[in-house]
Design a protein around this motif. Structure first.
Motif, PDB file in Angstrom:
ATOM      1  N   VAL A  31       0.890  -1.238   0.007  1.00  9.43           N
ATOM      2  CA  VAL A  31       0.060   0.086   0.128  1.00  9.43           C
ATOM      3  C   VAL A  31       0.952   1.071  -0.099  1.00  9.43           C
ATOM      4  N   VAL A  32       0.815   2.013  -0.888  1.00  7.83           N
ATOM      5  CA  VAL A  32       1.849   3.178  -1.291  1.00  7.83           C
ATOM      6  C   VAL A  32       0.942   4.368  -1.380  1.00  7.83           C
ATOM      7  N   CYS A  33       1.418   5.123  -0.327  1.00  7.20           N
ATOM      8  CA  CYS A  33       1.119   6.835  -0.500  1.00  7.20           C
ATOM      9  C   CYS A  33       1.787   7.519  -1.379  1.00  7.20           C
ATOM     10  N   PHE A  34       0.888   8.536  -2.115  1.00 12.40           N
ATOM     11  CA  PHE A  34       1.609   9.476  -3.094  1.00 12.40           C
ATOM     12  C   PHE A  34       0.699  10.556  -3.086  1.00 12.40           C
ATOM     13  N   GLY A  35       1.325  11.599  -4.038  1.00 19.51           N
ATOM     14  CA  GLY A  35       0.269  12.402  -4.212  1.00 19.51           C
ATOM     15  C   GLY A  35       0.731  13.556  -3.062  1.00 19.51           C
ATOM     16  N   ARG A  36      -0.183  14.715  -3.040  1.00 18.42           N
ATOM     17  CA  ARG A  36      -0.155  15.609  -2.077  1.00 18.42           C
ATOM     18  C   ARG A  36      -1.385  15.676  -1.210  1.00 18.42           C
ATOM     19  N   ASN A  37      -1.690  14.754  -0.166  1.00 12.38           N
ATOM     20  CA  ASN A  37      -2.615  14.700   0.688  1.00 12.38           C
ATOM     21  C   ASN A  37      -2.852  16.262   1.531  1.00 12.38           C
ATOM     22  N   ASP A  38      -1.732  16.546   1.613  1.00 15.96           N
ATOM     23  CA  ASP A  38      -1.795  18.231   2.310  1.00 15.96           C
ATOM     24  C   ASP A  38      -2.311  19.440   1.491  1.00 15.96           C
ATOM     25  N   ARG A  39      -2.289  19.178   0.185  1.00 18.39           N
ATOM     26  CA  ARG A  39      -2.848  19.930  -0.894  1.00 18.39           C
ATOM     27  C   ARG A  39      -3.811  19.702  -1.616  1.00 18.39           C
TER      28      ARG A  39
ATOM     29  N   VAL B  97      -5.156  -1.989   6.927  1.00 18.08           N
ATOM     30  CA  VAL B  97      -4.288  -0.746   6.884  1.00 18.08           C
ATOM     31  C   VAL B  97      -4.857   0.527   7.537  1.00 18.08           C
ATOM     32  N   TYR B  98      -4.029   0.966   8.287  1.00 21.97           N
ATOM     33  CA  TYR B  98      -4.681   2.436   8.837  1.00 21.97           C
ATOM     34  C   TYR B  98      -3.796   3.527   8.442  1.00 21.97           C
ATOM     35  N   LEU B  99      -4.635   4.537   7.936  1.00 15.98           N
ATOM     36  CA  LEU B  99      -3.943   5.957   7.529  1.00 15.98           C
ATOM     37  C   LEU B  99      -4.120   6.853   8.517  1.00 15.98           C
ATOM     38  N   LEU B 100      -3.264   7.456   9.089  1.00 14.89           N
ATOM     39  CA  LEU B 100      -3.310   8.702   9.853  1.00 14.89           C
ATOM     40  C   LEU B 100      -3.206   9.725   8.882  1.00 14.89           C
ATOM     41  N   ARG B 101      -4.063  10.723   8.291  1.00 15.33           N
ATOM     42  CA  ARG B 101      -3.958  11.574   7.528  1.00 15.33           C
ATOM     43  C   ARG B 101      -3.277  12.944   8.203  1.00 15.33           C
ATOM     44  N   ASP B 102      -2.637  13.695   7.423  1.00 18.11           N
ATOM     45  CA  ASP B 102      -1.944  14.950   7.851  1.00 18.11           C
ATOM     46  C   ASP B 102      -2.722  15.596   8.591  1.00 18.11           C
ATOM     47  N   LYS B 103      -3.974  15.957   8.574  1.00 22.24           N
ATOM     48  CA  LYS B 103      -5.066  16.903   9.433  1.00 22.24           C
ATOM     49  C   LYS B 103      -5.668  15.764  10.654  1.00 22.24           C
TER      50      LYS B 103
ATOM     51  N   SER C 231     -14.047   5.165   8.698  1.00 17.40           N
ATOM     52  CA  SER C 231     -13.162   6.343   8.747  1.00 17.40           C
ATOM     53  C   SER C 231     -13.841   7.044   9.816  1.00 17.40           C
ATOM     54  N   ASP C 232     -12.969   8.051  10.426  1.00 23.95           N
ATOM     55  CA  ASP C 232     -13.210   8.943  11.520  1.00 23.95           C
ATOM     56  C   ASP C 232     -12.028   9.953  11.518  1.00 23.95           C
ATOM     57  N   ARG C 233     -12.250  10.753  12.469  1.00 24.89           N
ATOM     58  CA  ARG C 233     -11.240  11.882  12.613  1.00 24.89           C
ATOM     59  C   ARG C 233     -10.820  12.268  13.842  1.00 24.89           C
ATOM     60  N   LEU C 234      -9.516  12.618  14.276  1.00 25.81           N
ATOM     61  CA  LEU C 234      -9.398  13.236  15.476  1.00 25.81           C
ATOM     62  C   LEU C 234      -9.775  14.759  15.674  1.00 25.81           C
ATOM     63  N   PRO C 235      -9.725  15.409  16.765  1.00 29.24           N
ATOM     64  CA  PRO C 235     -10.156  16.943  16.901  1.00 29.24           C
ATOM     65  C   PRO C 235      -9.436  17.826  15.721  1.00 29.24           C
ATOM     66  N   LYS C 236     -10.215  18.432  15.305  1.00 26.64           N
ATOM     67  CA  LYS C 236      -9.593  19.638  14.151  1.00 26.64           C
ATOM     68  C   LYS C 236      -8.618  20.396  14.938  1.00 26.64           C
ATOM     69  N   ASN C 237      -7.630  20.918  14.116  1.00 28.39           N
ATOM     70  CA  ASN C 237      -6.640  21.668  14.663  1.00 28.39           C
ATOM     71  C   ASN C 237      -5.863  22.353  13.476  1.00 28.39           C
ATOM     72  N   ARG C 238      -5.116  23.455  13.743  1.00 23.35           N
ATOM     73  CA  ARG C 238      -4.334  23.869  12.707  1.00 23.35           C
ATOM     74  C   ARG C 238      -2.877  23.280  12.610  1.00 23.35           C
ATOM     75  N   ALA C 239      -2.468  22.490  13.566  1.00 23.76           N
ATOM     76  CA  ALA C 239      -1.033  21.747  13.690  1.00 23.76           C
ATOM     77  C   ALA C 239      -1.432  20.465  12.587  1.00 23.76           C
ATOM     78  N   ASP C 240      -0.380  19.851  12.062  1.00 30.67           N
ATOM     79  CA  ASP C 240      -0.404  18.844  11.269  1.00 30.67           C
ATOM     80  C   ASP C 240       0.025  17.663  12.035  1.00 30.67           C
TER      81      ASP C 240
ATOM     82  N   GLU D 191       1.902  17.541  15.698  1.00 25.06           N
ATOM     83  CA  GLU D 191       3.567  18.390  15.758  1.00 25.06           C
ATOM     84  C   GLU D 191       3.580  19.030  16.811  1.00 25.06           C
ATOM     85  N   ASP D 192       2.496  19.856  17.449  1.00 28.58           N
ATOM     86  CA  ASP D 192       2.384  20.657  18.383  1.00 28.58           C
ATOM     87  C   ASP D 192       2.715  20.079  19.761  1.00 28.58           C
TER      88      ASP D 192
END
Length: 431
Positions: free
Chosen positions: A278-286, A328-334, A350-359, A376-377
């Motif tokens: 399983v290969v991650c590519f592209g720009r998930n951050d963009r 397979v579990y993806l922790l995406r950048d946000k 799928s689900d998400r952690l609390p929203k924040n400006r930090a990556d 990162e914070d």
């Protein structure tokens, strides 16, 4: 666990026991940054659900900024950090006491706010510890910190032309320490004798790709291919598999960027389940994610036959995926979390952690049914994933950046911050 994973894990554990007959239980060891099977997970054990004063066993100050993930072997942790301005390997025992530090060349500091001269994580075979630094230093030390050998790959093979800080960690085969450099210049994969440091082989790995797509920060994987040990490398829009004895390319798969998008470096390291990478590519951050499922059988150029599935709605740019109980579990950048079927690429939940400006820069750890995610914070979340959703168990602000990935120990958790190494354990667990 799949038959493929079980066979590889059994071989690795057998190797660890063979080279270290007096070591403690190999299942408690974490000899490389993603663990013994490169899955970033462990199913057995009792790990803390809450990270607070009641579960923190100790914190050890670190001598300088390093973003690498620690490793664990035989009741001792090994990590990289600058000491008095020099690249260094440190050993800290599981009580939090520093055993030794060994220093090498002058540190070359990182460019990125989350970078350092010590981005790459060390690796051990139970007999020595191997580490690579941004300065170009590749070093091997004994388990007591005695220098075995050292060399500078920048001086030997030319400067590293990656735009950002290095991130590729060394990996170990039975006989060699292997490192890849994939950048805007002459790219290569090289193997060095673990005992002597002598160059065993070095093969070119150059592809003509759009701007910055040759910039790669991934770590190779030691795998079984055609029932023999091999090296898998992802970067520059190609997955390749190499013979461990001479570096010869055995297998290759391309066509990851047919639209020739620019500024797509490879950062997340692939995971393998049932002979599918399983290969991650592209720009998930963009907003331009890509996720590929690649079958690893066959030989030669398999580009036309081995692309199993593809998605352009989810991926991860920096954090590497984790594998747990065949998923397979993806922790995406946000902070989005995606659970996938690796055979089809379909989302299970799928689900998400609390929203924040930090990556998120650290890769996730899954241990005992809990997912540990470090932002990162310095905020680290513990969530239960056993019911096919995120159930928040705790949230802790460490007060300093956390870029290295959490790792499990003997019913405990180690988290490397910018300034400290922390140990947490379930309530009542002795050191």
């Amino acid at each position: 666990m799949t038959k493929y994973d079980a066979r590889l894990r059994d071989l690795l554990v057998l190797f660890l026991f063979c080279v270290t007959p007096l070591a403690n239980d190999a299942w408690a060891d974490w000899p490389s940054w993603r663990g013994i099977d490169d899955h970033g997970s462990r199913s057995d054990g009792n790990y803390p659900a809450v990270l607070d004063e009641s579960t923190m066993r100790w914190s050890a100050p670190l001598p300088g900024k390093g973003c690498s993930t620690p490793i664990l072997f035989g009741q001792n942790l090994y990590l990289t950090a600058p000491v008095d301005g020099k690249d260094s390997i440190l050993s800290i025992d599981t009580s939090g006491a520093q055993r030794w530090s060994t220093s090498f060349a002058t540190e070359v500091s990182g460019k990125h706010r989350n970078g350092s001269g010590c981005n790459a994580s060390p690796v051990t075979d139970g007999q020595g510890v191997f580490a690579y630094f941004k300065s170009g230093t590749l070093a091997a030390v004994e388990l007591d910190g005695t220098e075995r050998w050292t060399m500078n790959l920048v001086e030997r093979f030319g400067p590293d032309q990656r735009f950002w800080d290095h991130g590729t960690s060394p990996v170990l085969t039975q006989n060699h320490v292997v490192i890849a450099r994939m950048h805007a210049g002459d790219s290569w994969v090289a193997a060095f004798d673990k005992v002597s440091g002598e160059l065993a082989w070095k093969v070119a790995r150059n592809y003509k790709v759009p701007k910055e797509c040759d910039q790669c920060y991934t770590t190779p994987l030691v795998i079984r291919h055609s029932d023999r040990e091999a090296i898998l490398v992802w970067g520059a829009e190609h997955v390749t598999i190499h013979d461990v004895s001479d570096g010869k390319e055995l297998w290759s798969c391309g066509r990851f960027n047919p639209d020739a998008n620019m500024l797509w470096p490879a950062i997340a390291t692939p995971v393998i389940v049932d002979d599918v990478a399983v290969v991650c590519f592209g720009r998930n951050d963009r907003g331009t994610p890509q996720l590929h499922g690649i079958r690893l059988d066959g030989s030669g150029d398999v580009t036309e036959t081995n692309h199993v599935w593809f998605r352009d709605d989810i991926s991860s740019f920096v954090p590497s995926p984790a594998v747990y109980e065949g998923r397979v579990y993806l922790l995406r950048d946000k902070g989005e979390v995606e659970c996938l079927d690796p055979a089809t690429g379909e989302t299970i939940w799928s689900d998400r952690l609390p929203k924040n400006r930090a990556d998120y820069y650290a890769s996730p750890l899954i241990a005992g049914g809990k997912l540990y995610a470090a932002r990162e914070d310095g905020v680290v979340f513990v969530v239960d994933i056993s019911n096919d959703r995120l159930e928040m168990l705790s949230e802790k602000d460490f007060g300093e950046p956390v870029i290295g990935s959490p790792i499990p120990g003997d019913d405990c958790l180690y988290i490397r911050g910018e300034d400290h190494l922390f140990c947490f354990a379930t309530a009542g667990k002795a050191n």
